[in-house]
Design a protein around this motif. Structure first.
Motif, PDB file in Angstrom:
ATOM      1  N   LEU B 180     -36.620  51.102 -41.181  1.00 47.00           N
ATOM      2  CA  LEU B 180     -35.564  49.702 -41.706  1.00 47.00           C
ATOM      3  C   LEU B 180     -34.578  49.925 -40.993  1.00 47.00           C
ATOM      4  CD1 LEU B 180     -36.160  49.686 -45.968  1.00 47.00           C
ATOM      5  CD2 LEU B 180     -36.313  48.040 -43.831  1.00 47.00           C
ATOM      6  N   LYS B 181     -34.370  51.688 -40.529  1.00 43.00           N
ATOM      7  CA  LYS B 181     -32.807  52.137 -40.311  1.00 43.00           C
ATOM      8  C   LYS B 181     -32.653  51.446 -38.403  1.00 43.00           C
ATOM      9  CE  LYS B 181     -31.711  56.394 -38.407  1.00 43.00           C
ATOM     10  NZ  LYS B 181     -31.994  57.842 -38.077  1.00 43.00           N
ATOM     11  N   LYS B 182     -33.738  50.962 -38.064  1.00 44.96           N
ATOM     12  CA  LYS B 182     -33.581  50.448 -37.095  1.00 44.96           C
ATOM     13  C   LYS B 182     -33.113  48.949 -36.038  1.00 44.96           C
ATOM     14  CE  LYS B 182     -38.611  52.192 -35.521  1.00 44.96           C
ATOM     15  NZ  LYS B 182     -40.239  51.258 -36.222  1.00 44.96           N
ATOM     16  N   ASP B 183     -33.149  48.373 -37.584  1.00 42.30           N
ATOM     17  CA  ASP B 183     -32.117  47.245 -37.266  1.00 42.30           C
ATOM     18  C   ASP B 183     -31.563  46.923 -38.528  1.00 42.30           C
ATOM     19  OD1 ASP B 183     -34.238  46.527 -38.893  1.00 42.30           O
ATOM     20  OD2 ASP B 183     -35.136  44.876 -38.135  1.00 42.30           O
ATOM     21  N   THR B 184     -30.737  48.019 -39.337  1.00 37.74           N
ATOM     22  CA  THR B 184     -29.975  48.455 -40.827  1.00 37.74           C
ATOM     23  C   THR B 184     -29.489  48.899 -41.095  1.00 37.74           C
ATOM     24  OG1 THR B 184     -32.387  46.727 -41.689  1.00 37.74           O
ATOM     25  CG2 THR B 184     -30.555  47.366 -43.414  1.00 37.74           C
ATOM     26  N   LEU B 185     -27.679  48.402 -41.492  1.00 38.90           N
ATOM     27  CA  LEU B 185     -27.182  49.644 -41.248  1.00 38.90           C
ATOM     28  C   LEU B 185     -27.925  49.664 -43.299  1.00 38.90           C
ATOM     29  CD1 LEU B 185     -24.998  51.556 -41.657  1.00 38.90           C
ATOM     30  CD2 LEU B 185     -23.449  49.642 -41.831  1.00 38.90           C
ATOM     31  N   ILE B 186     -27.840  52.036 -43.520  1.00 39.57           N
ATOM     32  CA  ILE B 186     -28.278  52.135 -44.923  1.00 39.57           C
ATOM     33  C   ILE B 186     -27.341  52.482 -45.818  1.00 39.57           C
ATOM     34  CG2 ILE B 186     -30.118  53.022 -46.501  1.00 39.57           C
ATOM     35  CD1 ILE B 186     -32.265  52.103 -44.247  1.00 39.57           C
ATOM     36  N   ILE B 187     -26.777  52.290 -46.728  1.00 41.22           N
ATOM     37  CA  ILE B 187     -25.653  53.175 -47.602  1.00 41.22           C
ATOM     38  C   ILE B 187     -26.255  53.193 -49.062  1.00 41.22           C
ATOM     39  CG2 ILE B 187     -23.915  53.696 -49.201  1.00 41.22           C
ATOM     40  CD1 ILE B 187     -22.562  51.377 -46.529  1.00 41.22           C
ATOM     41  N   MET B 188     -27.271  54.861 -49.337  1.00 45.16           N
ATOM     42  CA  MET B 188     -27.462  55.387 -50.538  1.00 45.16           C
ATOM     43  C   MET B 188     -26.707  56.097 -51.150  1.00 45.16           C
ATOM     44  SD  MET B 188     -30.770  56.721 -48.885  1.00 45.16           S
ATOM     45  CE  MET B 188     -31.367  58.230 -49.717  1.00 45.16           C
ATOM     46  N   SER B 189     -26.880  56.345 -52.310  1.00 47.76           N
ATOM     47  CA  SER B 189     -26.605  57.250 -52.636  1.00 47.76           C
ATOM     48  C   SER B 189     -27.766  58.284 -53.621  1.00 47.76           C
ATOM     49  CB  SER B 189     -25.740  57.364 -54.561  1.00 47.76           C
ATOM     50  OG  SER B 189     -26.139  56.719 -55.231  1.00 47.76           O
ATOM     51  N   THR B 190     -27.691  59.589 -53.654  1.00 47.53           N
ATOM     52  CA  THR B 190     -28.764  60.009 -54.284  1.00 47.53           C
ATOM     53  C   THR B 190     -27.586  61.311 -54.524  1.00 47.53           C
ATOM     54  OG1 THR B 190     -30.630  61.252 -53.374  1.00 47.53           O
ATOM     55  CG2 THR B 190     -29.034  61.482 -51.693  1.00 47.53           C
TER      56      THR B 190
END
Lengths: 249, 241
Positions: B180-190
């Motif tokens: 997904l990272k190829k065309d998406t800005l991903i924000i996640m919490s962990t």
């Protein structure tokens, strides 16, 4: 699949709805048969009376009234679940993430619960119309009474849906709906002497306005009461939905 | 390729005079994985809910390529995907029906292709006719992700997506995130620091509703330990009785 279809699937796949539906069908069939039996057995006495009750007054109106009382329980369960159950399974996030307006969401949910609630009263309506055809009665007063029943149902559904949007627990929402609907129903029992003027407390009760439909003429005030009540409750639900975005839970 | 800029300016969120988010400011450029770290109750989920336009933006601005999350909420929602901590499911629906409901809610043009695509991507083919309440946690999270990425979002927000997953599923999830990272800005919490170090391009550390640090992982020296850095930044919360 839209919210309307999803809601219908939710209700029609819930065993509790079918259980209540079976119970309601049994009670309405029983009261219908009982009133026919009573009316038949009273024929000898009626023959001596100058103003004996007609089939309309002796069978049809009591059956519709019984159905209206029974619908308090149905409405509390069906509409009480509509928003309160969203707190489980993160349903509010689903609502908040919708591209559609709050009105569209409310409209679809309201139509779904209305349809489910109508399914409960359809057997009674069919029974009444069968009797009307067999006995060759005038149809207009019966249509008026059924319109009153449907308006009452819509009014109670809108109020219960609003209550449901305020509560996070489904069981509590159903209980609260039963209490509020019963209390509003009981307002019509308030009796103050005519010398004190119009009893406004009584006029607030849906039961009082529903009774106006069980007569030969259309009461515009009662029609306005139901329509205004439905509109106000749906509008309040919309405000509640918007307000949900200000809350963390 | 579309460039993407997420700007968060002076974001505040208060409830009953309690500051849950306190003047949050940051800017993210391009397609990357950004991880939000912080102790429990620090405001991570509130920040993610604000980014997902689930919460009303009381003060400050959230802009995705100059689209304001509050003023142009409808348009903003078409550009983002949100995967909450607890899956968005209606237990009485089947997986297929749930996906159709979400596609309708997102008002997608080509619903059929969008659903087919996420079924393939999240490997949901074998459970399509199952009720969502009968799914295992792994499949529930896949369904949760499938719903979030159905509209091919530019910004994907994930709230603790790895919670409760076994190591195999974590690896599977990591691979999906890499795709997904190829065309998406991903924000996640962990809370999984090792995982955060492996997959993140950037790490944001929060405490008490404030942004404490912004670490660019590619600029860190070899042997950098995220756990150590995290422990240095976040003082343990002492419970008040």
């Amino acid at each position: 699949m839209n919210i309307f279809q999803a809601e219908l699937k939710y209700y029609l796949r819930s065993p509790i709805i079918w259980l209540i539906m079976a119970l309601s069908a049994f009670v309405s069939a029983w009261s219908f048969l009982l009133s026919i039996e009573l009316f038949t057995s009273m024929q000898v006495k009626f023959a001596e009376m100058s103003d004996a009750p007609t089939i309309l007054q002796g069978i049809i109106y009591p059956v519709i009234s019984a159905q209206a009382k029974l619908s308090i329980l149905i409405v509390a369960i069906v509409a009480g679940l509509s928003f309160s159950r969203l707190s489980i399974n993160n349903g509010w996030s689903l609502i908040k993430g919708q591209q559609q307006s709050e009105w569209m969401i409310i409209k679809q949910k309201y139509l779904a619960i209305l349809l489910v609630a109508l399914i409960f009263i359809i057997p009674a309506i069919i029974a009444i119309f069968s009797l009307v055809i067999i006995a060759g009665l005038k149809i207009i007063p019966i249509i008026m009474a059924i319109c009153g029943l449907i308006l009452l149902l819509m009014w109670m559904l809108a109020l219960a849906m609003y209550i449901s949007s305020l509560v996070a627990n489904s069981g509590f929402a159903i209980l609260l709906c039963i209490v509020v609907l019963l209390m509003s129903w009981l307002l019509s029992q308030s009796s103050v002497g005519v010398e004190w003027g119009k009893n406004w407390l009584q006029a607030l009760s849906p039961q009082y306005h529903f009774q106006q439909f069980l007569s030969a003429y259309l009461s515009l005030a009662s029609l306005f009461y139901f329509i205004a009540g439905i509109t106000i409750c749906l509008f309040a639900t919309r405000i509640r939905l918007i307000h949900k975005r200000y809350l963390l839970s | 390729m579309v460039n993407i800029i997420l700007t968060v300016e002076s974001l505040n969120f208060n409830i009953r005079n309690t500051n849950i988010l306190n003047n949050i400011d940051f800017e993210l450029h391009g397609f990357q994985v950004v991880t939000l770290l912080g102790p429990n109750g620090t405001g991570k989920s509130t920040l993610l809910k604000s980014l997902a336009a689930q919460l009303y933006c009381q003060q400050g601005h959230i802009l995705l390529n100059d689209i304001d999350a509050e003023k142009c909420r409808s348009l903003y929602l078409t550009k983002i995907g949100y995967m909450p901590e607890n899956a968005l499911i209606i237990p009485e629906l089947t997986v297929m029906e749930q996906l159709q409901l979400m596609a309708n809610g997102k008002q997608l043009q080509d619903t059929h292709n969008a659903i087919e695509s996420v079924i393939e991507q999240c490997q949901l083919k074998n459970v399509l006719d199952k009720r969502t309440c009968q799914l295992s946690l792994g499949f529930t999270q896949r369904l949760n992700l499938a719903q979030a990425i159905m509209n091919k979002p530019q910004l994907l927000i994930m709230d603790e997506p790895l919670n409760g997953l076994d190591p195999h599923l974590i690896i599977e999830f990591r691979n999906i995130i890499k795709q997904l990272k190829k065309d998406t800005l991903i924000i996640m919490s962990t809370h999984y620091l090792a995982e955060a170090q492996t997959i993140s391009d950037r790490v944001l550390i929060m405490q008490n509703g404030q942004m404490l640090d912004d670490l660019n992982m590619s600029q860190q020296l070899e042997g950098f330990d995220l756990e150590k850095a995290y422990m240095q930044h976040t003082a343990p919360q002492v419970a008040c009785t």
